[in-house]
Design an enzyme around this catalytic site. Structure first.
Site, PDB file in Angstrom:
ATOM      1  N   GLU A   1      13.815  42.517   9.265  1.00  0.00           N
ATOM      2  CA  GLU A   1      14.862  42.648   8.250  1.00  0.00           C
ATOM      3  C   GLU A   1      16.171  42.128   8.813  1.00  0.00           C
ATOM      4  OE1 GLU A   1      15.267  46.444   6.311  1.00  0.00           O
ATOM      5  OE2 GLU A   1      17.256  45.957   5.549  1.00  0.00           O
TER       6      GLU A   1
ATOM      7  N   ARG B   1      19.360  57.447   5.713  1.00  0.00           N
ATOM      8  CA  ARG B   1      18.101  57.838   5.085  1.00  0.00           C
ATOM      9  C   ARG B   1      17.491  59.063   5.774  1.00  0.00           C
ATOM     10  NH1 ARG B   1      14.827  55.956   0.894  1.00  0.00           N
ATOM     11  NH2 ARG B   1      15.797  54.011   0.317  1.00  0.00           N
TER      12      ARG B   1
ATOM     13  N   PHE C   1      12.375  53.808   7.370  1.00  0.00           N
ATOM     14  CA  PHE C   1      13.799  53.583   7.547  1.00  0.00           C
ATOM     15  C   PHE C   1      14.578  54.876   7.821  1.00  0.00           C
ATOM     16  CE2 PHE C   1      17.931  51.721   6.111  1.00  0.00           C
ATOM     17  CZ  PHE C   1      17.841  50.474   6.678  1.00  0.00           C
TER      18      PHE C   1
ATOM     19  N   THR D   1      20.127  52.327  -0.236  1.00  0.00           N
ATOM     20  CA  THR D   1      21.178  53.346  -0.296  1.00  0.00           C
ATOM     21  C   THR D   1      22.560  52.690  -0.265  1.00  0.00           C
ATOM     22  OG1 THR D   1      20.989  53.662   2.087  1.00  0.00           O
ATOM     23  CG2 THR D   1      19.729  55.137   0.674  1.00  0.00           C
TER      24      THR D   1
ATOM     25  N   ALA E   1      13.349  48.452   1.786  1.00  0.00           N
ATOM     26  CA  ALA E   1      13.597  49.662   1.000  1.00  0.00           C
ATOM     27  C   ALA E   1      12.554  49.864  -0.095  1.00  0.00           C
ATOM     28  CB  ALA E   1      15.005  49.629   0.391  1.00  0.00           C
TER      29      ALA E   1
ATOM     30  N   GLU F   1       6.870  51.980   1.398  1.00  0.00           N
ATOM     31  CA  GLU F   1       7.160  52.858   2.528  1.00  0.00           C
ATOM     32  C   GLU F   1       6.541  54.253   2.461  1.00  0.00           C
ATOM     33  OE1 GLU F   1      11.482  51.893   4.133  1.00  0.00           O
ATOM     34  OE2 GLU F   1      11.382  51.766   1.962  1.00  0.00           O
TER      35      GLU F   1
END
Ligand SMILES: Cc1cc2nc3c(=O)[nH]c(=O)nc-3n(C[C@H](O)[C@H](O)[C@H](O)COP(=O)(O)OP(=O)(O)OC[C@H]3O[C@@H](n4cnc5c(N)ncnc54)[C@H](O)[C@@H]3O)c2cc1C
Ligand code: FES
Ligand code: FES
Lengths: 771, 495
Positions: free
Chosen positions: A227, A305, A339, A435, A504, A707
């Site tokens: 990422e 998170r 995450f 987020t 995400a 996820e």
């Protein structure tokens, strides 16, 4: 039948990864020289011998960077190539560019450094104590924790030691850069963030973003590891290509990849939990010390998170969660499936276990009692809606006859003194959305050719997760045509600007919604055309199974006829769709808001068998009930659940990411870092999807799936703990993960362990016998 | 590269002759020289299987057979006269094979990077097991492969579906020979059409080949057996220098039994050993032990001599050979000498061996009495992992009394450790719980483990204690119960 659209290529070995593309003439190979120490002042970096070595075309250091030598997804706090300070082992210092890969490797050995060592810090608590933090700690709070303790029948404290996790995408990081006309640069990269990569390359080269094209066909796995950290290698390849004016490929060896890139964050956490006798949780407090590594990277949002998910699927009226990212001398830790969420969830699960054990209740009884329901407030202010915490749990318990299952285990355990079975359930509640609210935007281009074939370009990167498959499914379904007509193009910054990273779990949600909007724009024109030509009004026209229908009746226009007519009649056949998730916001001042479009729920039951003589264990059986809303592509969804689960199981049990006090990874290769293999995973594994519950916030009623399943793996720790307790009910076990055979055995046999410790051994004369 | 001897082999459906260093990795040859990019690099240390290929050759009896191997640890020179099959060589021109279809249908591929290697191994399984293929066979085929995406469930489902590929008649017609089934495999689309002609082409090729593969000129910098240790440790240096490919000496392979001695060729691979009938008579449970050792692809390459000469303190076969009281024969310039393996190790990676000596043979005494052998190994992951501690034991018994004992343990000393005193203590005694109780502290005095990535020193001590108990519990289940060693545990009464 829905399939993973890349699968027919994959099984023939015909799908292309960056270094499978035919090499352009004159292509050079770059390799990276990394810091030999974890912390120190750089006195000298001598690359002269390497420059003179056979086949070497250039050796690049910070001095050779034409633009700004600075990087970072959130905070610009990293060098691409270190200047006067190094802060982790393997931190890139120089790039060797040679005619062949072999010659580049050889020249690498000729690079010399002189570094004044500084003391490395690898423990986040120690870093925190020294004030070494990436940013100040943050606290989420609900209710009044301090007042609540006195109302509890039981208050307990404890701590959790959680290791990191290597992504171990099978394809290591790589990139190929081609210098093109007008100082433009074309880069084929293995990144989850094409735009961030483009932006970083532009900054490094000192050119405008539109001069840099980043193209991503697919990744051989990402899992968060690419990422942010796919960026660096693409920047180095581009730098080398700019400098030499020749195409340059950079492929990291496995050991360099492990050494030079960050991982899932290790955490050290403290908890305090207060309950009533019946198991109702009244209060919970957690303090998380995140091991962020040397630079910010994605640690701040990962930490966020952790804060969001520290109460997992439970409603806890009084909660206070503190978390702080601590700066250490390890490669910057980064995104990894979940995450930060998993780290938060482990701690509440540990607290519940410890509390259940103290109350003499089963773990499941305490868990069930506190599961979320609609209207319950999370510590960050959002309220649960369309909550499936209880329905997934109850479905699992009923479907699998948990009571009978438990009885079988007890019966087995009473018959077997040295083999013990254990069981645990792991519920998961995971919020979907970035987020960082601004990232929740996406663009898609839908192109329909006159022959009826369709291309979709979007901002999502295909890394195995099935983004492209689902995009094709969504476009086909929206247009009323078959999947086979639709192709998903490579992700390219020349087609889509400013794309959010593929992360995400939100990639398909965002890009799928954008592509629906694009399709709908085109459909307006197509339907108007068909209506006019077939003598109906546009709202009477539909496209069903590749045929135009009028008031539900088939016409003689099929899809290719429609598209051909559209072209001849100058009706637009391509469109851009743009989507921004509505409703979501978060206020950093109050730490309250509505950060998630929705939550994904589920529960898993895991049974293990412990060999109490040898301290090893095996997973026997896994059952999952998972909510994917209305599944778009069940094969892809099942793959995400099974694969995520395997990664979670590995993290909690096998995958021991070891580093020493000097900041060196000692499990730095596949021979020492072990991930699940075919024998580790149980044959008896079944996933049930909760009966399609339309999710009106996901494309075509679906829910994100990438996820959440990883966190089911956490249940393995508690299943083994259950088995360990069956063998040694007299002992208290710790919460250190991964739960390796070493941790199991040494905790099962404290007495024998003391006996064998050499300092405690009295030498026995030869021939003497001990009773 | 023209001073390189030509290497002549079949690459998929092409016959080729290349002049490349014999030590060049097959993987690098495929990707960099041939641009056959279906074969992937995931680790270059034999642990992921992404580079998986098949190597076909004739066995002593003239039968064609294929082995899955990791091309990232295999020297090109060894392909001389063989058939190398990559994923490209398994693809049908215009369709998917039934296996490929099943993988697509079940979702057995996501990012796809591991997939070509997996298809190669699973196809091999179909070539070898054919109509008898089971889920267990397919798991064995998958065992050397890492897939980080799927969690293997979908791959197992695809593999299990292959059992339905055969009709009852086809099952009945099986004659156990691959060669005569190639036509059927091609008709079923398991293999492409060129395969049935391979035996004939390979025989013709072999007849034309020069036999002598000894490299003239410079003495070898590297002597490669299976290459599974050498390439992992020195991979980047090997292609540059002259190498001696030991596997060009078939005379150093195979097992034979003469009177009371079992002779095992030094270059016998782990896998060959575990299927050898003479060895199985002596160590019947070898197959069970092998499950814990490396992977099928590595076992197809790893030799006994490589394990012993590599001198890792944790070598699995070394431990077994130590317990079996093997002698080794070393040869140089026509001169041979023989010594007990336990005298071969002088210190960490220091051997009683001249650099030019080649290990040619192991000799294992096989006494008349009842002989019991056990092997124990614990590693983080059960399969394809290096042990934290391993141990092997051999006991001979007459009338319920131990007449001979040898115990070896790995991971507990700088060398593969034979435990002379602990072994001696057992002789003349009846195997019972009190003997084990006496043995346990003695073992602790003979070992000196250190803490490393595979475990702390204390853990290794504790683990060896447990594994020694496990030896006795396994060998004497009637008389020795594991729970009787749980002394000092309060409340640890079996629930
Ligand atoms: C993925 C993987 C998993 C593994 N798992 C295991 C495991 O579970 N257990 C285990 O014990 N080992 C394991 N190994 C290690 C390795 O496979 C073994 O040690 C193997 O026996 C080495 O044999 P080789 O033929 O490949 O040796 P090579 O690598 O070819 O040689 C090793 C050394 O021995 C020398 N040598 C070899 N044969 C002779 C000879 N006849 N005379 C003189 N010198 C010789 C070579 O010159 C070299 O120095 C593993 C290796 C890999 C890559
Ligand atoms: S590349 Fe991993 S086994 Fe060969
Ligand atoms: S499909 Fe990605 S590693 Fe197997």
């Amino acid at each position: 039948m829905k399939i993973h659209i890349d699968a027919p290529l994959h099984v023939r070995g015909e799908s292309e990864y960056v270094d499978d593309l035919p090499p352009p003439a004159g292509m050079l190979h770059a390799q990276v020289f990394g810091s030999p120490v974890a912390h120190g002042r750089v006195k000298a970096l001598d690359v002269e011998a390497a420059r003179r070595a056979e086949g070497v075309v250039a050796v690049l250091t910070a001095k050779e960077i034409p633009g700004k030598n600075i990087l970072g997804p959130i905070v610009l706090d990293e060098w691409l190539l270190a200047e006067d300070l190094v802060e982790y082992v393997g931190q890139p210092m120089a790039v060797v560019v040679a005619e062949t890969w072999e010659l580049a490797r050889k020249a690498l050995r000729l690079v010399r450094t002189e570094i004044d060592p500084l003391p490395p810090v690898v423990n986040p608590r120690e870093a925190f104590a020294k004030g070494e933090v990436i940013h100040e700690g943050r606290t989420f709070a609900l209710g009044d924790v301090d007042a609540a303790w006195s109302m509890c029948d039981l208050v307990l404290e404890g701590d959790v030691d959680l290791a990191g996790q290597e992504h171990l995408y099978l394809e290591t990081n790589r990139a190929r850069a081609m210098p093109r006309e007008d100082r433009t640069m074309q880069v084929f990269a293995g990144t989850q963030s094409p735009y961030a990569t483009q932006k970083s390359i532009a900054r490094i080269l000192g050119v405008a973003e539109h001069k840099v094209e980043v193209d991503v066909l697919r990744l051989g796995g990402g899992f968060g590891g690419k990422e942010d950290q796919g960026t660096h290698w693409a920047c180095m390849a581009a730098l080398a290509a700019q400098h030499t004016r020749r195409p340059v490929e950079l492929v990291l060896s496995r050991m360099d990849d492990i050494r030079m890139t960050g991982k899932r964050h290790p955490y050290l956490s403290d908890f305090k939990i207060g309950l009533q006798k019946d198991g109702t949780i009244l209060a919970f407090e957690a303090r998380h010390y995140q091991n962020a590594g040397a630079y910010a990277d994605l640690s701040p949002p990962v930490l966020e998170r952790t804060l969001f998910h520290s109460t997992n699927s439970y409603y806890i009226p009084n909660a206070r969660i503190f978390a702080v990212p601590c700066k250490t001398n390890l490669a910057p830790n980064t995104a990894f499936r979940g995450f930060g969420g998993p780290q938060g969830m482990v701690v509440i699960e540990a607290a519940i276990s410890k509390a259940a054990e103290a109350l003499g209740l089963s773990r499941e009884a305490v868990q069930r009692k506190n599961l979320l329901k609609d209207g319950d407030e999370f510590p960050y202010g959002q309220k649960a809606f369309e909550c499936q915490a209880r329905s997934t749990w109850d479905r699992l318990v009923e479907q699998e006859d948990l009571v009978g299952w438990r009885n079988e285990i007890d019966a087995f355990n009473s018959r077997h003194p040295m083999h013990k079975r254990g069981l645990a359930i792991m519920p998961v509640c995971f919020g979907i959305s970035f987020t960082k609210t601004f990232l929740n935007q996406a663009s898609a281009l839908v192109l329909i050719y006159a022959d009826g074939s369709v291309s979709v370009a979007n901002g999502g990167v295909e890394m195995g997760q099935g983004n492209n498959s689902k995009l094709c499914n969504i476009v086909a379904e929206t247009l009323g045509i078959h999947d086979e007509r639709v192709r998903c193009e490579s992700t390219n910054t020349r087609r889509i600007a400013n794309m959010a990273p593929s992360a995400a779990s939100a990639t398909t949600d965002l890009n799928g919604q954008a592509s629906i909007l694009a399709c709908e724009k085109i459909l307006v024109g197509l339907k108007a055309l068909a209506a006019k030509q077939l003598g109906a009004s546009p709202d009477e026209v539909a496209i069903v199974d590749e045929t135009v229908t009028v008031r539900g009746e088939k016409s003689d226009w099929d899809w290719p006829k429609l598209t051909a007519e559209a072209w001849l009649n100058r009706v637009p056949l391509m469109a851009h769709g743009f989507f921004a998730t509505p409703e979501i916001y978060f206020d950093r001042e109050t730490e309250k808001g509505h950060p998630f479009a929705y939550h994904t729920y589920g529960a898993a039951a895991i049974e293990v068998e412990l060999d109490a003589l040898r301290g090893s264990y095996a997973i026997r059986k896994i059952r999952v009930v998972h909510d994917v809303g209305r599944p778009i592509n069940p094969v892809v969804d099942l793959g995400q659940v099974e694969g995520g689960l395997a990664q979670g199981l590995g993290w909690i049990s096998l995958e021991e990411l070891k580093f020493n006090e000097q900041g060196f990874f000692t499990s730095n290769s596949l021979s020492t870092y072990k991930v699940p293999d075919v024998y580790f995973m149980p044959d008896d594994m079944r996933v049930t999807f909760l009966d399609a519950v339309e999710n009106r916030r996901g494309p075509l009623g679906s829910k994100a799936v990438g996820e959440p399943p990883l966190m089911y793996g956490i249940g393995l720790f508690f299943a083994v703990r259950d088995a360990m307790r069956a063998f040694r009910p007299d002992l208290a076990f710790n919460f250190a993960m991964p739960l390796t055979p070493e941790r199991v055995l040494t905790q099962l046999y404290p007495e024998a362990l003391a006996e064998v410790q050499p300092s405690l051994q009295a030498p026995t004369p030869v021939g003497a016998s001990t009773p | 590269m023209n001073d390189c001897k030509p290497i002549h082999f079949l690459l998929n459906d092409r016959e080729i002759e290349v002049r490349e260093p014999a030590g060049l990795l097959v993987l690098d040859f495929l990707r960099r020289r041939q641009h056959l990019t279906g074969t992937k690099e995931g680790c270059k240390e034999g642990d992921c299987g992404a580079c998986g290929v098949l190597v076909g050759a004739f066995d002593d009896a003239g039968r064609l057979w294929y082995q899955p191997v990791t091309s990232c640890l295999m020297p090109l020179g060894e392909l001389h006269g063989k058939h190398l099959v990559t994923i490209e060589g398994l693809n049908l021109p215009a369709a998917l094979s039934p296996l490929q279809e099943a993988i697509v249908r079940e979702g057995g591929t996501q990012c796809g990077y591991c997939t070509p290697g997996i298809v190669v191994s699973m196809t091999h399984c179909l070539m070898e097991k054919r109509s008898a293929v089971t889920l267990d066979d397919m798991k064995l085929a998958l065992s050397g492969h890492l897939c980080r995406c799927t969690g293997y469930g979908s791959l197992k489902r695809a593999g299990a579906a292959m059992a339905d590929l055969w009709s009852a008649d086809e099952r009945a017609a099986e004659d156990g020979r691959l060669e005569s089934q190639l036509g059927l495999l091609a008709r079923k689309g398991v293999l492409p059409d060129y395969f049935p002609r391979i035996p004939e082409r390979l025989r013709a090729l072999q007849e034309r080949l020069e036999r002598d593969r000894t490299e003239s000129g410079a003495p070898p910098t590297f002597r490669i057996a299976g290459g599974t240790d050498l390439y992992v440790q020195r991979g980047e240096e090997i292609p540059d220098g002259p190498v001696d490919v030991l596997n060009h000496h078939p005379e150093w392979c195979g097992v034979s039994r003469h009177n009371g001695t079992l002779h095992i060729g030094a270059l016998t691979t782990f896998e060959a050993l575990s299927h050898d009938t003479a060895f199985r008579e002596v160590v019947p449970r070898i197959g069970e032990f092998m499950h814990l050792i490396a992977s099928l692809q590595i076992r197809n390459r790893a030799t006994l001599s490589g394990n012993v000469v590599n001198a890792s303190p944790i070598g699995d076969m070394t431990m077994l050979l130590l317990a079996l009281e093997a002698d080794i024969t070393l040869e140089h310039g026509g001169k041979e000498r023989r010594l007990p393996l336990r005298h071969f190790y002088k210190g960490y990676k220091s051997l009683a061996k001249e650099p030019n000596e080649v290990l040619t043979r192991f000799s294992i005494p096989v006494p008349g009495e009842t002989m019991l052998v056990n092997f124990e190994k614990i590693s983080k992951r059960e399969c394809l992992d290096i042990a934290s501690v391993n141990s092997a034991i051999k006991l001979t018994l007459r009338d319920g009394v131990i007449t001979g004992a040898s115990l070896a343990a790995g991971g507990v000393a700088p060398i593969p450790k034979y435990l002379p005193e602990s072994s001696a203590l057992l002789v003349g005694r009846k195997p019972d719980e009190s003997l084990v109780r006496e043995l346990l502290p003695r073992i602790q005095q003979e070992i000196s483990p250190i803490s490393d990535v595979r475990g702390s020193a204390d853990y290794k001590r504790l683990l060896l204690r447990q594994l020694v108990i496990a030896h006795f519990v396994t060998l004497f289940p009637e008389t020795i119960r594991p729970e009787s060693f749980n002394s000092g545990m309060q409340g640890a009464s079996p629930r």
